[in-house]
Design a protein around this motif. Structure first.
Motif, PDB file in Angstrom:
ATOM      1  N   VAL A 211       7.903  -9.440  -5.857  1.00 47.12           N
ATOM      2  CA  VAL A 211       9.227  -8.948  -5.481  1.00 47.12           C
ATOM      3  C   VAL A 211       9.511  -9.341  -4.032  1.00 47.12           C
ATOM      4  O   VAL A 211       8.711  -9.074  -3.137  1.00 47.12           O
TER       5      VAL A 211
ATOM      6  N   ALA B 271      -3.459   0.945  -0.795  1.00 42.95           N
ATOM      7  CA  ALA B 271      -2.509   0.366   0.172  1.00 42.95           C
ATOM      8  C   ALA B 271      -3.270  -0.223   1.358  1.00 42.95           C
ATOM      9  O   ALA B 271      -2.901  -1.266   1.900  1.00 42.95           O
TER      10      ALA B 271
ATOM     11  N   VAL C  58      14.633  -8.281  -4.729  1.00 40.67           N
ATOM     12  CA  VAL C  58      14.841  -6.819  -4.715  1.00 40.67           C
ATOM     13  C   VAL C  58      15.582  -6.471  -3.422  1.00 40.67           C
ATOM     14  O   VAL C  58      15.581  -7.256  -2.483  1.00 40.67           O
TER      15      VAL C  58
ATOM     16  N   PHE D 265       6.113  -1.415  -7.797  1.00 38.79           N
ATOM     17  CA  PHE D 265       5.581  -2.583  -7.081  1.00 38.79           C
ATOM     18  C   PHE D 265       4.333  -3.088  -7.783  1.00 38.79           C
ATOM     19  O   PHE D 265       4.194  -4.278  -8.087  1.00 38.79           O
ATOM     20  N   PHE D 266       3.442  -2.173  -8.123  1.00 34.94           N
ATOM     21  CA  PHE D 266       2.214  -2.552  -8.822  1.00 34.94           C
ATOM     22  C   PHE D 266       2.513  -3.137 -10.193  1.00 34.94           C
ATOM     23  O   PHE D 266       1.894  -4.108 -10.633  1.00 34.94           O
TER      24      PHE D 266
ATOM     25  N   ASP E 140       5.995   2.431  -5.047  1.00 35.16           N
ATOM     26  CA  ASP E 140       4.654   1.868  -5.261  1.00 35.16           C
ATOM     27  C   ASP E 140       4.364   1.521  -6.712  1.00 35.16           C
ATOM     28  O   ASP E 140       3.916   0.425  -7.026  1.00 35.16           O
TER      29      ASP E 140
ATOM     30  N   TYR F 132      -4.586  -3.606   0.387  1.00 34.24           N
ATOM     31  CA  TYR F 132      -3.487  -4.576   0.456  1.00 34.24           C
ATOM     32  C   TYR F 132      -3.216  -4.935   1.914  1.00 34.24           C
ATOM     33  O   TYR F 132      -3.091  -6.098   2.275  1.00 34.24           O
TER      34      TYR F 132
ATOM     35  N   TYR G 218      -4.969  -6.899  -8.325  1.00 37.54           N
ATOM     36  CA  TYR G 218      -4.597  -5.837  -7.379  1.00 37.54           C
ATOM     37  C   TYR G 218      -3.506  -4.952  -8.000  1.00 37.54           C
ATOM     38  O   TYR G 218      -3.563  -3.730  -7.964  1.00 37.54           O
TER      39      TYR G 218
ATOM     40  N   GLU H 141      -1.844  -8.570   3.560  1.00 39.67           N
ATOM     41  CA  GLU H 141      -0.912  -8.597   4.697  1.00 39.67           C
ATOM     42  C   GLU H 141      -1.551  -9.108   5.978  1.00 39.67           C
ATOM     43  O   GLU H 141      -0.923  -9.876   6.716  1.00 39.67           O
TER      44      GLU H 141
ATOM     45  N   GLY I 186      14.805  -4.275  -1.183  1.00 45.02           N
ATOM     46  CA  GLY I 186      13.909  -3.919  -0.067  1.00 45.02           C
ATOM     47  C   GLY I 186      12.617  -3.361  -0.639  1.00 45.02           C
ATOM     48  O   GLY I 186      12.208  -3.747  -1.727  1.00 45.02           O
ATOM     49  N   LEU I 187      11.987  -2.409   0.076  1.00 42.98           N
ATOM     50  CA  LEU I 187      10.724  -1.837  -0.432  1.00 42.98           C
ATOM     51  C   LEU I 187      10.999  -1.112  -1.742  1.00 42.98           C
ATOM     52  O   LEU I 187      11.947  -0.347  -1.846  1.00 42.98           O
ATOM     53  N   VAL I 188      10.184  -1.361  -2.736  1.00 44.90           N
ATOM     54  CA  VAL I 188      10.337  -0.669  -4.020  1.00 44.90           C
ATOM     55  C   VAL I 188       9.233   0.380  -4.149  1.00 44.90           C
ATOM     56  O   VAL I 188       8.198   0.271  -3.494  1.00 44.90           O
TER      57      VAL I 188
HETATM   58  N1  HBI Z   1       7.888  -3.096  -2.036  1.00 39.38           N
HETATM   59  N2  HBI Z   1       9.379  -4.881  -2.004  1.00 39.38           N
HETATM   60  C1  HBI Z   1       8.176  -4.361  -1.682  1.00 39.38           C
HETATM   61  N3  HBI Z   1       7.287  -5.131  -1.018  1.00 39.38           N
HETATM   62  C2  HBI Z   1       6.076  -4.656  -0.674  1.00 39.38           C
HETATM   63  O1  HBI Z   1       5.266  -5.372  -0.068  1.00 39.38           O
HETATM   64  C3  HBI Z   1       5.739  -3.325  -1.021  1.00 39.38           C
HETATM   65  C4  HBI Z   1       6.675  -2.562  -1.722  1.00 39.38           C
HETATM   66  N4  HBI Z   1       6.380  -1.292  -2.058  1.00 39.38           N
HETATM   67  C5  HBI Z   1       5.098  -0.678  -1.753  1.00 39.38           C
HETATM   68  C6  HBI Z   1       4.200  -1.553  -0.985  1.00 39.38           C
HETATM   69  N5  HBI Z   1       4.516  -2.812  -0.689  1.00 39.38           N
HETATM   70  C7  HBI Z   1       2.881  -1.055  -0.451  1.00 39.38           C
HETATM   71  O2  HBI Z   1       2.912   0.343  -0.268  1.00 39.38           O
HETATM   72  C8  HBI Z   1       1.753  -1.395  -1.406  1.00 39.38           C
HETATM   73  O3  HBI Z   1       0.549  -1.289  -0.695  1.00 39.38           O
HETATM   74  C9  HBI Z   1       1.741  -0.466  -2.535  1.00 39.38           C
END
Ligand code: HBI
Ligand code: FE
Length: 286
Positions: free
Chosen positions: A106, A165, A87, A96-97, A93, A168, A148, A173, A89-91
């Motif tokens: 991802v 979050a 991906v 992502f789930f 939420d 997680y 999760y 993390e 970068g950050l996608v």
């Molecule tokens: N997107 N690519 C990516 N990687 C992550 O670790 C990630 C994300 N989006 C949301 C997110 N993590 C956190 O907010 C989760 O706790 C939802």
């Protein structure tokens, strides 16, 4: 703009995935991966949970260069049904789930530049693949990550993303695990960071507290510095059992009535492995 309305970036598919385009990596990119890999595997011997180091071997990440996600996914699929998808970068939420709930991890495809070697904003391929993927070869942790994701989709529907979050953050993390020979690292954010791999286990500054789901979901976290508290699990089975056995809706309702906790708080009910000095608090990552 609300995340749910965020449209996929140019060139990405509807689910935000993009081709890894492994052939486009330069010699410098692969050299950066090898430099980070050598530094971390040296640092993590005796510090990372054995299942993490076994995952590196099982997935043959010990080979030089940035892993090809297609080859990595072939091996991972055989072991636990997971795959790694690229991906930008950050996608958002919810998406992502959804990926996690379908056993798709991802991962960013870019790798950090030399000046970012010790700290970068967005997760790069070293954080995502070296940090997160080895434990996906462990069946129990692989099941936890899918559970999760499914929990995240439910939390999203209940508007409780922030609490999930935190779960997680303080497990996947930045989690620690208790073993017969002491505390070990398993959180991806720790094992992919040279400084934090040492700080999280050895530094007297942070608290190290026993994992407690309800308490943890009240606890704020910091995204731009080392943690002031780390939470310790007894086993990955404990994590999986917790997600399977907890009815989250009433838990969220109870939590709505309780105040959040600061990152350095210790409660009288906490199981305290280390009462931190907090001497490091509020200094930037060096
Ligand atoms: N997107 N690519 C990516 N990687 C992550 O670790 C990630 C994300 N989006 C949301 C997110 N993590 C956190 O907010 C989760 O706790 C939802
Ligand atoms: Fe991560």
């Amino acid at each position: 703009m609300a995340q749910t309305e965020m449209i996929a970036p140019p060139g990405a598919r509807e689910d935000w995935t993009i081709p890894q385009d492994w052939a486009a990596y330069t010699a410098q990119d692969h050299a950066m991966w090898d430099r980070l890999f050598a530094r971390q595997t040296q640092m993590l011997a005796g510090r990372a949970v054995p299942e993490f180091l076994e995952g590196l071997d099982i997935l043959r990440m010990t080979r030089p260069g940035i892993p090809d996600f297609a080859e990595l996914s072939d091996r991972l699929m055989q072991r636990t049904g997971w795959q790694v998808v690229a991906v930008p970068g950050l996608v958002p939420d919810r998406l992502f789930f959804e990926h996690l709930a379908n056993r798709r991890f991802v991962a960013g495809r870019f790798i950090r530049q030399p000046e970012q070697i010790d700290y970068l904003e967005e997760p790069d391929v070293f954080h995502d693949v070296f940090g997160h993927v080895p434990l996906l070869a462990n069946p129990v942790f692989a099941d936890y990550m899918q559970a999760y994701g499914e929990g995240g989709l439910r939390a999203h529907a209940l508007g409780s993303i922030e609490r999930l979050a935190r779960l997680y953050w303080y497990t996947v993390e930045f989690g620690l695990i208790r073993q017969d020979d002491g505390l070990k690292l398993y959180g991806a954010g720790i094992v992919s960071s040279h400084g934090e791999s040492e700080f999280a286990l050895d530094d007297p500054s942070p608290n190290r507290l026993g994992f407690d789901l309800k308490r943890l979901m009240r606890t704020r976290y910091r995204i731009d510095d080392y943690q002031q508290s780390y939470f310790v699990i007894d086993s990955f089975e404990q994590l999986l059992r917790m997600t399977a056995e907890t009815d989250f809706a009433p838990l969220y309702a109870q939590l709505d009535g309780l105040p959040d906790l600061d990152t350095d708080t210790i409660l009288p009910t906490d199981r305290v492995f280390t009462r931190g000095s907090q001497a490091y608090a509020n200094k930037k990552k060096e």
